[in-house]
Design a protein around this motif. Structure first.
Motif, PDB file in Angstrom:
ATOM      1  N   GLY A   8       9.413  72.514  -7.181  1.00  0.00           N
ATOM      2  CA  GLY A   8      10.586  71.998  -6.315  1.00  0.00           C
ATOM      3  C   GLY A   8      11.924  71.797  -7.050  1.00  0.00           C
ATOM      4  N   TRP A   9      12.773  71.647  -6.108  1.00  0.00           N
ATOM      5  CA  TRP A   9      14.167  71.422  -6.415  1.00  0.00           C
ATOM      6  C   TRP A   9      14.442  70.147  -6.964  1.00  0.00           C
ATOM      7  N   LEU A  10      13.644  69.125  -6.474  1.00  0.00           N
ATOM      8  CA  LEU A  10      13.700  67.548  -6.677  1.00  0.00           C
ATOM      9  C   LEU A  10      12.601  67.114  -7.430  1.00  0.00           C
ATOM     10  N   GLU A  11      11.952  67.934  -8.286  1.00  0.00           N
ATOM     11  CA  GLU A  11      10.945  67.394  -9.005  1.00  0.00           C
ATOM     12  C   GLU A  11      11.066  66.132  -9.672  1.00  0.00           C
ATOM     13  N   GLY A  12      10.508  64.895  -9.427  1.00  0.00           N
ATOM     14  CA  GLY A  12      10.432  63.804 -10.218  1.00  0.00           C
ATOM     15  C   GLY A  12      11.484  62.681  -9.553  1.00  0.00           C
ATOM     16  N   SER A  13      12.399  63.454  -8.771  1.00  0.00           N
ATOM     17  CA  SER A  13      13.412  62.434  -8.526  1.00  0.00           C
ATOM     18  C   SER A  13      13.347  61.194  -7.264  1.00  0.00           C
ATOM     19  N   ALA A  14      13.889  60.196  -7.523  1.00  0.00           N
ATOM     20  CA  ALA A  14      13.664  59.177  -6.805  1.00  0.00           C
ATOM     21  C   ALA A  14      14.958  59.249  -5.629  1.00  0.00           C
ATOM     22  N   VAL A  15      14.312  58.907  -4.425  1.00  0.00           N
ATOM     23  CA  VAL A  15      15.660  59.037  -3.286  1.00  0.00           C
ATOM     24  C   VAL A  15      15.449  57.948  -2.340  1.00  0.00           C
ATOM     25  N   LEU A  16      16.436  57.720  -1.814  1.00  0.00           N
ATOM     26  CA  LEU A  16      16.511  56.676  -0.506  1.00  0.00           C
ATOM     27  C   LEU A  16      17.243  57.125   0.854  1.00  0.00           C
ATOM     28  N   VAL A  17      16.531  57.121   1.655  1.00  0.00           N
ATOM     29  CA  VAL A  17      17.045  58.131   2.626  1.00  0.00           C
ATOM     30  C   VAL A  17      17.043  56.802   4.033  1.00  0.00           C
ATOM     31  N   THR A  18      18.469  56.553   4.545  1.00  0.00           N
ATOM     32  CA  THR A  18      18.600  55.460   5.589  1.00  0.00           C
ATOM     33  C   THR A  18      18.491  56.300   6.888  1.00  0.00           C
ATOM     34  N   GLY A  19      17.762  55.733   7.707  1.00  0.00           N
ATOM     35  CA  GLY A  19      17.668  56.249   9.106  1.00  0.00           C
ATOM     36  C   GLY A  19      16.476  57.279   8.859  1.00  0.00           C
ATOM     37  N   GLY A  20      15.828  57.234   7.917  1.00  0.00           N
ATOM     38  CA  GLY A  20      14.622  58.264   7.423  1.00  0.00           C
ATOM     39  C   GLY A  20      13.398  58.518   8.310  1.00  0.00           C
ATOM     40  N   ALA A  21      13.365  57.526   9.344  1.00  0.00           N
ATOM     41  CA  ALA A  21      12.270  57.617  10.115  1.00  0.00           C
ATOM     42  C   ALA A  21      12.246  58.577  11.160  1.00  0.00           C
ATOM     43  N   SER A  22      13.277  59.124  11.670  1.00  0.00           N
ATOM     44  CA  SER A  22      13.452  59.806  12.671  1.00  0.00           C
ATOM     45  C   SER A  22      14.367  60.914  12.599  1.00  0.00           C
ATOM     46  N   GLY A  23      14.404  62.146  13.505  1.00  0.00           N
ATOM     47  CA  GLY A  23      15.146  63.054  13.782  1.00  0.00           C
ATOM     48  C   GLY A  23      15.712  63.803  12.251  1.00  0.00           C
ATOM     49  N   LEU A  24      16.825  63.750  12.092  1.00  0.00           N
ATOM     50  CA  LEU A  24      17.283  64.384  10.817  1.00  0.00           C
ATOM     51  C   LEU A  24      17.038  63.652   9.532  1.00  0.00           C
ATOM     52  N   GLY A  25      16.807  62.369   9.541  1.00  0.00           N
ATOM     53  CA  GLY A  25      16.582  61.615   8.354  1.00  0.00           C
ATOM     54  C   GLY A  25      15.309  62.156   8.126  1.00  0.00           C
ATOM     55  N   ARG A  26      14.126  61.909   9.030  1.00  0.00           N
ATOM     56  CA  ARG A  26      12.789  62.472   8.788  1.00  0.00           C
ATOM     57  C   ARG A  26      12.581  63.616   8.021  1.00  0.00           C
ATOM     58  N   ALA A  27      13.385  64.590   8.670  1.00  0.00           N
ATOM     59  CA  ALA A  27      13.424  66.151   8.420  1.00  0.00           C
ATOM     60  C   ALA A  27      13.566  66.182   6.744  1.00  0.00           C
ATOM     61  N   ILE A  28      14.667  65.405   6.532  1.00  0.00           N
ATOM     62  CA  ILE A  28      15.428  65.302   5.064  1.00  0.00           C
ATOM     63  C   ILE A  28      13.963  64.722   4.142  1.00  0.00           C
ATOM     64  N   VAL A  29      13.338  63.802   4.763  1.00  0.00           N
ATOM     65  CA  VAL A  29      12.384  63.162   3.919  1.00  0.00           C
ATOM     66  C   VAL A  29      10.959  64.063   3.646  1.00  0.00           C
ATOM     67  N   GLU A  30      10.855  64.666   4.660  1.00  0.00           N
ATOM     68  CA  GLU A  30       9.824  65.786   4.521  1.00  0.00           C
ATOM     69  C   GLU A  30      10.102  66.753   3.632  1.00  0.00           C
ATOM     70  N   ARG A  31      11.252  67.467   3.776  1.00  0.00           N
ATOM     71  CA  ARG A  31      11.640  68.446   2.930  1.00  0.00           C
ATOM     72  C   ARG A  31      11.988  67.903   1.549  1.00  0.00           C
ATOM     73  N   PHE A  32      12.289  66.831   1.107  1.00  0.00           N
ATOM     74  CA  PHE A  32      12.466  66.040  -0.219  1.00  0.00           C
ATOM     75  C   PHE A  32      11.062  65.879  -0.857  1.00  0.00           C
ATOM     76  N   VAL A  33      10.045  65.420   0.024  1.00  0.00           N
ATOM     77  CA  VAL A  33       8.766  65.474  -0.608  1.00  0.00           C
ATOM     78  C   VAL A  33       8.409  66.453  -0.949  1.00  0.00           C
TER      79      VAL A  33
END
Ligand code: NAD
Length: 264
Positions: free
Chosen positions: A1-26
């Motif tokens: 993956g492009w973000l292997e091993g990186s630690a990320v914080l996403v605000t508003g990450g439980a819904s909509g665009l934020g959630r899609a970011i979280v899922e893809r980053f994982v």
């Protein structure tokens, strides 16, 4: 993956665009702290993604809550490589002339507190950890950061203000921390508005036939799912962007004038 091993914080990450970011980053190998004020939505994403995420319930307008979310990243994941400021409210296109003055005044305070102060306080809380990791900030802007008509005056002003944060923080945090943004156009999400304007329980997808509007009026004539908008976040958070700071990837298509559909 492009973000292997990186630690990320996403605000508003439980819904909509934020959630899609979280899922893809994982999917790209990141471990993610999901910071949101909706406990129900946090429970939903925690149940779906299990071990890959930690959830923090809190309010982005509180510095203490931002610090708490950063501390979870540090304690659970050993630091923070990317801070994604994304939590936001919309003003549902409420115009200057049609909005009562008190709703305008109180709505402004509430919307700017989330969309602008929330980004500022998140950046403040994350900055020491990001410096240690040579990491970066990615903010969610909007077509409204560049063009009129994507909201009323308060949303448009707030997204323009957040563009100012991208430029000023890229300047201040250089050369240690990169600061960039993504500007999506319309997305079918649960985006809400200020309580002071009676818009806390309204949702963008309730208010507008957003997919129909996008299909008929956006340059590429297609409805955009949140998961279609996350590629630029991956790129900006990744090693591929080590020399990129102070930029916005505008994927709104609002800069492309409307063209007649081809006669076929
Ligand atoms: P959404 O409502 O689905 O997601 C936003 C999340 O932010 C929600 O989970 C909400 O609980 C959370 N949130 C709101 N206020 C908060 C606060 N004070 N503290 C903590 N969490 C808070 O909406 P979305 O469309 O996914 O919005 C995400 C971002 O995308 C926003 O910045 C929005 O302005 C931007 N955006 C949305 C669109 C669109 O058409 N939906 C277009 C361009 C930009």
């Amino acid at each position: 993956g492009w973000l292997e091993g990186s630690a990320v914080l996403v605000t508003g990450g439980a819904s909509g665009l934020g959630r899609a970011i979280v899922e893809r980053f994982v999917d790209e190998g990141a471990r993610v702290v999901v910071f949101d004020r909706s406990k129900d939505k946090l429970d939903g994403i925690a149940a779906d993604l299990k071990g890959a995420v930690r959830t923090v319930s809190g309010d982005v307008t509180s510095f203490a809550d931002n610090v708490r979310a950063c501390t979870v990243a540090e304690e659970e994941f050993g630091g923070l490589d990317t801070f994604v400021g994304n939590a936001g409210l919309w003003d549902f296109n409420r115009s200057l002339l049609d909005t009562p003055a008190d709703a305008l005044a109180d709505g402004f305070d509430e919307l700017f507190a989330v969309n602008v102060k929330g980004y500022l306080l998140g950046a403040k809380a994350a900055a020491p950890l990001l410096r240690r990791a040579s990491g970066s900030i990615v903010f969610t802007l909007s077509n409204a950061a560049f063009y009129p008509g994507g909201g009323g005056p308060m949303y448009t002003a707030a997204k323009h203000a957040a563009l100012g944060l991208v430029r000023q923080l890229a300047y201040e945090l250089a050369p240690y921390t990169r600061v960039n943004a993504v500007a999506p156009g319309g997305l079918a999400t649960d985006l809400r508005g200020p309580d002071a304007m009676g818009l806390a329980d309204r949702s963008l997808t309730q208010e507008l036939p957003i997919n129909q509007i996008l299909t008929e009026h956006s340059a590429l004539r297609r409805a955009v799912r949140p998961q279609d908008a996350v590629g630029p976040y991956v790129l900006l958070a990744s090693r591929e962007s080590v020399i990129t700071t102070g930029t916005v990837i505008d994927i709104s298509t609002f800069g492309i004038p409307q063209r007649r559909p081809p006669a076929d």
